[in-house]
Design a protein around this motif. Sequence first.
Motif, PDB file in Angstrom:
ATOM      1  N   SER A   1       0.812  -1.215   0.000  1.00 44.81           N
ATOM      2  CA  SER A   1       0.000   0.000   0.000  1.00 44.81           C
ATOM      3  C   SER A   1       0.849   1.271   0.000  1.00 44.81           C
ATOM      4  CB  SER A   1      -0.904  -0.015   1.231  1.00 44.81           C
ATOM      5  OG  SER A   1      -0.086  -0.291   2.349  1.00 44.81           O
TER       6      SER A   1
ATOM      7  N   CYS B   1      -0.825 -15.282  -5.136  1.00 44.04           N
ATOM      8  CA  CYS B   1      -1.645 -14.109  -5.512  1.00 44.04           C
ATOM      9  C   CYS B   1      -2.166 -14.322  -6.933  1.00 44.04           C
ATOM     10  CB  CYS B   1      -0.809 -12.828  -5.464  1.00 44.04           C
ATOM     11  SG  CYS B   1      -0.418 -12.290  -3.795  1.00 44.04           S
TER      12      CYS B   1
ATOM     13  N   GLY C   1      -5.884 -10.062   1.279  1.00 45.36           N
ATOM     14  CA  GLY C   1      -5.589  -8.647   1.458  1.00 45.36           C
ATOM     15  C   GLY C   1      -4.593  -8.161   0.413  1.00 45.36           C
TER      16      GLY C   1
ATOM     17  N   ARG D   1      -5.646  -7.175  -3.191  1.00 45.32           N
ATOM     18  CA  ARG D   1      -6.324  -5.887  -3.403  1.00 45.32           C
ATOM     19  C   ARG D   1      -5.313  -4.848  -3.901  1.00 45.32           C
ATOM     20  NH1 ARG D   1      -9.737  -7.560   0.767  1.00 45.32           N
ATOM     21  NH2 ARG D   1      -8.488  -6.685   2.429  1.00 45.32           N
TER      22      ARG D   1
ATOM     23  N   ASP E   1      -2.517  -6.188  -8.400  1.00 49.74           N
ATOM     24  CA  ASP E   1      -3.366  -6.677  -9.487  1.00 49.74           C
ATOM     25  C   ASP E   1      -2.545  -7.632 -10.362  1.00 49.74           C
ATOM     26  OD1 ASP E   1      -1.647  -5.139 -10.911  1.00 49.74           O
ATOM     27  OD2 ASP E   1      -3.112  -3.592 -11.461  1.00 49.74           O
TER      28      ASP E   1
END
Length: 332
Positions: free
Chosen positions: A231, A268, A291, A294, A297
């Motif tokens: 993030s 992922c 998580g 998100r 991608d």
Amino acid sequence: MPLRDVAGHRHLRELLARAVERESLPPSVIFTGPEGVGKRLTAMALAQLLNCPTPVVVEGFGRDACGVCASCRRIARGVHSDVILIEPGETGAIKVDRIRDAVDKAAYRPFEGRRRVVIIDDADAVLVEAQNALLKTLEEPPSASSFVLVTSTPDLLLPTVRSRCQHIRFVRLDAADIAAVLVNAHDYDETSAHAAASAADGSIGAALAGDSEDVAAARDAAASLLQGVASSTDPRRRLESAKLLVGASDRHELARRLRALASLLRDCGVLLSGADERCLANADLKPLLGGLVRAFDGDRTVRAFSVVDQALEALERNGSPKIVADWVAFQI
Ligand SMILES: [Zn+2]
């Protein structure tokens, strides 16, 4: 261990069981495939089925050795007079006298069972002279004898040996299969089993060889790095994450963490593609993976995977662990 209990390779095990039942098993076979996936175990299970006086019919599998009679137990312990296991000696080689001895024994009728089974493990270690001594027998084995050559490097065998045997190819195991074996047969708890399995590249041998605590720690570090960079675009935050990666700044440790990172990124990709979740190598970390996807991608996951791949390559070429770790943290 009878065929039905060997981990993975279900199709192949059923094929072998059917061939025994129909008496169509080729007398000389080579089991090939990666190290540590159960080739030798399958060869021993096959020897049990060929000799078990009280076979059982298992629902959903077919005819198999009972696994508990005196014959099955003696084969498992390596003391059955008709099942000859040859493996490399202290020199790492299998010499001609061992092979001649087995060839001589194979010429006689079985002593206590139905078939003589000669299993040569690490058959690539059979010296050339000894391979030549095998040729005639492989081509025309005595009627009640079977030969199983086990190797992960069949190219090291003489072409004349290879061409006289039917090849049976084993593949890498699913992480879930490996984790189940670690829990059931090696007393791992679920978490360390999944961590070890995810870093083992499809091989139970590799999972057992790696220290499970180190592997679990490497996976924790890799997971923290991914969470840290998922993030944040802040360079300082990324450098902090790089420190997590490099840890002891030890080359092997960094490689272990990078492999754990690759395994998480592969997962992922599995989640993003909507593939069957049984394909997840780190199924026990599913909430964390959920998580991560998100922020990661499809494109970013593929890019990150390729970064980790290049980093592992750079390490192999002697790149500095610190530079490699910093680079990874900024790139993914
Ligand atoms: Zn039995």
